[in-house]
Design a protein around this motif. Structure first.
Motif, PDB file in Angstrom:
ATOM      1  N   ASP A 253       5.854 -12.220   1.111  1.00 29.02           N
ATOM      2  CA  ASP A 253       5.435 -12.584   2.111  1.00 29.02           C
ATOM      3  C   ASP A 253       4.752 -14.291   2.598  1.00 29.02           C
ATOM      4  OD1 ASP A 253       5.502  -9.601   2.690  1.00 29.02           O
ATOM      5  OD2 ASP A 253       3.301  -9.725   1.317  1.00 29.02           O
ATOM      6  N   PHE A 285       2.392  -6.475   9.839  1.00 24.76           N
ATOM      7  CA  PHE A 285       1.496  -6.657   8.809  1.00 24.76           C
ATOM      8  C   PHE A 285       1.001  -5.591   8.940  1.00 24.76           C
ATOM      9  CE2 PHE A 285       2.612 -10.854   7.726  1.00 24.76           C
ATOM     10  CZ  PHE A 285       3.768 -10.661   6.837  1.00 24.76           C
ATOM     11  N   GLY A 289       1.386  -3.061   5.685  1.00 23.55           N
ATOM     12  CA  GLY A 289       0.230  -3.114   4.783  1.00 23.55           C
ATOM     13  C   GLY A 289       0.243  -1.669   3.729  1.00 23.55           C
ATOM     14  N   ASP A 290      -0.281  -1.486   3.144  1.00 26.91           N
ATOM     15  CA  ASP A 290      -0.690  -0.350   1.502  1.00 26.91           C
ATOM     16  C   ASP A 290      -1.456   1.068   2.332  1.00 26.91           C
ATOM     17  OD1 ASP A 290       1.308  -1.174  -0.337  1.00 26.91           O
ATOM     18  OD2 ASP A 290      -0.461  -1.727  -1.347  1.00 26.91           O
ATOM     19  N   GLY A 304      -2.787  -4.721   1.090  1.00 23.81           N
ATOM     20  CA  GLY A 304      -3.335  -4.462   1.752  1.00 23.81           C
ATOM     21  C   GLY A 304      -2.692  -5.426   3.184  1.00 23.81           C
ATOM     22  N   SER A 305      -2.541  -5.251   4.662  1.00 27.86           N
ATOM     23  CA  SER A 305      -2.588  -5.798   5.658  1.00 27.86           C
ATOM     24  C   SER A 305      -2.479  -7.276   5.187  1.00 27.86           C
ATOM     25  CB  SER A 305      -2.965  -4.858   7.101  1.00 27.86           C
ATOM     26  OG  SER A 305      -2.175  -3.736   7.148  1.00 27.86           O
ATOM     27  N   ARG A 308      -1.709  -9.522   2.295  1.00 28.94           N
ATOM     28  CA  ARG A 308      -0.177  -9.541   3.214  1.00 28.94           C
ATOM     29  C   ARG A 308      -0.491 -10.794   3.868  1.00 28.94           C
ATOM     30  NH1 ARG A 308       4.164  -4.790   3.196  1.00 28.94           N
ATOM     31  NH2 ARG A 308       5.697  -7.206   3.140  1.00 28.94           N
ATOM     32  N   GLU A 498      -8.985  -4.780   8.152  1.00 26.79           N
ATOM     33  CA  GLU A 498      -7.401  -4.454   8.715  1.00 26.79           C
ATOM     34  C   GLU A 498      -7.331  -3.970  10.645  1.00 26.79           C
ATOM     35  OE1 GLU A 498      -6.700  -3.376   4.866  1.00 26.79           O
ATOM     36  OE2 GLU A 498      -8.322  -3.273   6.167  1.00 26.79           O
TER      37      GLU A 498
END
Length: 540
Positions: A253, A285, A289-290, A304-305, A308, A498
């Protein structure tokens, strides 16, 4: 011009260049060139060769395209290799395909490419990309060109073109290979780099097409840039055995961010950022993200977003050199675990009726502690909060003035004259809560308390810098809610970061129409600075 016509023109021009005319210097026949340039350096070809090439090419193609192709060949291959192309299958030669992709983009009739050795600085005309295949083709060429220079400069390793690049179509029964056939859950709606066969592949139907339709062309380019990052890791020797997966993923990333910064700086011959492209990246993202609650040190964790996007910003702001340090100094990772009663899809939200009161109280406690540290004076509490319902037609005055009704609809604001924070409790806050979550409301309230702090400190309120400052303050407040013993009595929950990203995208100025506002990308960067530092990072 089509690829097929340009291939025909290239073939004719190569014959002309290899044979030469009767008056050409005999030193530069095909045989002579091969003998004298074997193992030679890439660089300008003799003028006679270039002229013969262009003469042959222009029987079928525009001169701008012809000169573009020979200019690009001079950057990539030696004269001997160039003349050897006459015996090559041009349809499959990777260098030829790369040159075609580039020149069909920038070398058409509207933009004549400079001649070899020219110092012309004429910029090609860039037009918006409107189809998926074009953005993929151009991005691939640009990534290959950039890493060919960047990998040796940063890692001291030679860059080799990726062996296999292309889409697959699950509906047609395509099953991509990586040491063997992949399982459907491994390749469906996915893109990946496979080090076993040195390939970058992507699901054209269930990944790239939906991304392009929902988020736009730059999100598609970003996916490719990430996968190229993994190919680069294979070339410089990333230590996969001793690093958790997330470090590899976040470094990819980061690489994508460095590549994007190059485009933003106007250093790419092929791509330009349009208003909204960086916001597309932020939205992308959020999608990739996870899932909430995924252990960042677990197998196949990507981050996670927020993590990243933070890595992307590292590359965007500080370049590939910083990305290269990730193995020795791992990037910041913020993990907020799901609690037993949390919604796995959006984390832990407060009940709506409690959201504004609890967050307002938390902001008062925060500024009571922070304001004296930053500004050297005690904090004066905000006098009151005023939720209002536009449908009633009753609106709070500010300095004994009632503003135009449109001002109040779907708005929140701080009134410095009467020292209160007010918000639309009928449209704005309920919609933010339902569509994003409670922290989107927190983002709005934190901004208004930031403006109250600016007012108390005698700072400006109505400039772009002032907006970025309150976003930075919001980042400091957000980080302060993480410790279990924080004095505010409420805590940052899984999904809140997020929700913050989504909130910036929803609440920021329209890209390209900022005027006195600022973009979501800039606002999130200011938020991130405050989150990872403290209020001294906010320009106080």
């Amino acid at each position: 011009m089509t690829r097929r016509l340009l291939l025909a023109a290239l073939a004719l021009s190569l014959v002309a260049a290899a044979c030469g005319d009767d008056d050409a210097d005999p030193t530069f026949t095909a045989a002579g060139a091969a003998a004298t340039t074997s193992g030679g350096d890439i660089g300008p070809y003799p003028a006679a060769i270039v002229d013969e090439y262009v003469s042959g090419c222009t029987t079928e193609a525009d001169e701008g395209l012809c000169r573009c192709t020979v200019d690009e060949f001079q950057k990539r291959i030696t004269l001997a290799q160039f003349l050897d192309l006459i015996d090559t299958d041009l349809d499959s030669d990777p260098t030829v395909q790369e040159v075609i992709e580039l020149c069909l983009t920038i070398g058409g009739p509207a933009t004549t490419a400079p001649q070899a050795g020219s110092t012309s600085t004429t910029e090609p005309e860039f037009v918006p990309i409107t189809d998926l295949d074009t953005i993929i083709d151009i991005t691939v060429v640009d990534l290959e060109e950039w890493w060919a220079a960047e990998l040796p400069a940063v890692f001291g390793a030679d860059y080799e073109r990726i062996t296999e690049v292309g889409p697959y179509f699950p509906s047609r029964g395509d099953i991509p290979l990586c040491g063997g056939p992949l399982k459907r859950e491994e390749f469906e709606a996915n893109a990946f780099y496979c080090s076993i066969n040195d390939s970058v592949r992507w699901d054209a139907e269930d990944l790239m097409a939906p991304l392009f339709q929902e988020f736009g062309d730059f999100t598609v380019a970003l996916v490719l840039a990430h996968e190229w990052g993994h190919a680069v890791q294979a070339r410089f020797g990333f230590d996969e055995l001793n690093q958790p997966t997330i470090v590899s993923e976040l470094q990819a990333d980061c690489f994508a961010g460095a590549w994007t910064a190059r485009i933003a700086d106007g250093e790419s011959d092929l791509l330009r950022l349009e208003p909204g492209d960086l916001e597309e990246a932020m939205a992308g993202f959020l999608l990739i993200g996870d899932e909430l609650g995924i252990d960042p040190l677990g197998v196949n964790a990507h981050g996670g977003s927020f993590d990243r996007l933070n890595a992307f910003f590292d590359g965007f702001n500080q370049g590939t050199d910083l990305c290269a340090t990730y193995e020795d100094i791992p990037p910041d990772i913020v993990f907020l675990p799901l609690q037993p009663d949390d919604d796995p899809a959006r984390g832990g939200d407060l009940p709506y009726v409690d959201t504004a009161p609890l967050l307002s109280g938390a902001l008062e406690i925060f500024w009571t502690e922070v304001y004296p540290e930053v500004f050297g004076a005690p904090w004066t509490p905000v006098t009151m909060t005023i939720p209002y319902a536009p449908s009633t037609g009753v609106f709070p005055t500010c300095g004994e003035v009632t503003l135009d009704e449109d001002f109040y609809i779907y708005n929140a604001f701080y009134c410095a004259a009467d020292d209160y924070v007010a918000w639309d409790d009928e449209g704005l806050f309920p919609d933010l809560y339902l569509e994003i979550g409670d922290f989107a409301i927190g983002l709005v309230l934190a901004n208004e308390w930031g403006r109250a702090a600016q007012t108390r400190a005698g700072l400006a309120l109505d400039t772009p810098a002032a907006q970025l400052q309150v976003d930075c303050f919001t980042g400091v407040w957000t980080a302060a809610m993480i410790p279990a013993d924080n004095p505010m009595g409420i805590f940052l929950a899984a999904g809140d970061l997020e929700e913050g990203i989504a909130g910036f995208l929803t609440l920021s100025a329209t890209p390209g129409e900022e005027e006195m506002g600022v973009s979501a990308f800039d606002r999130f960067e200011a938020f991130k600075d405050g989150f990872f530092d403290d209020a001294t990072a906010c320009g106080t």
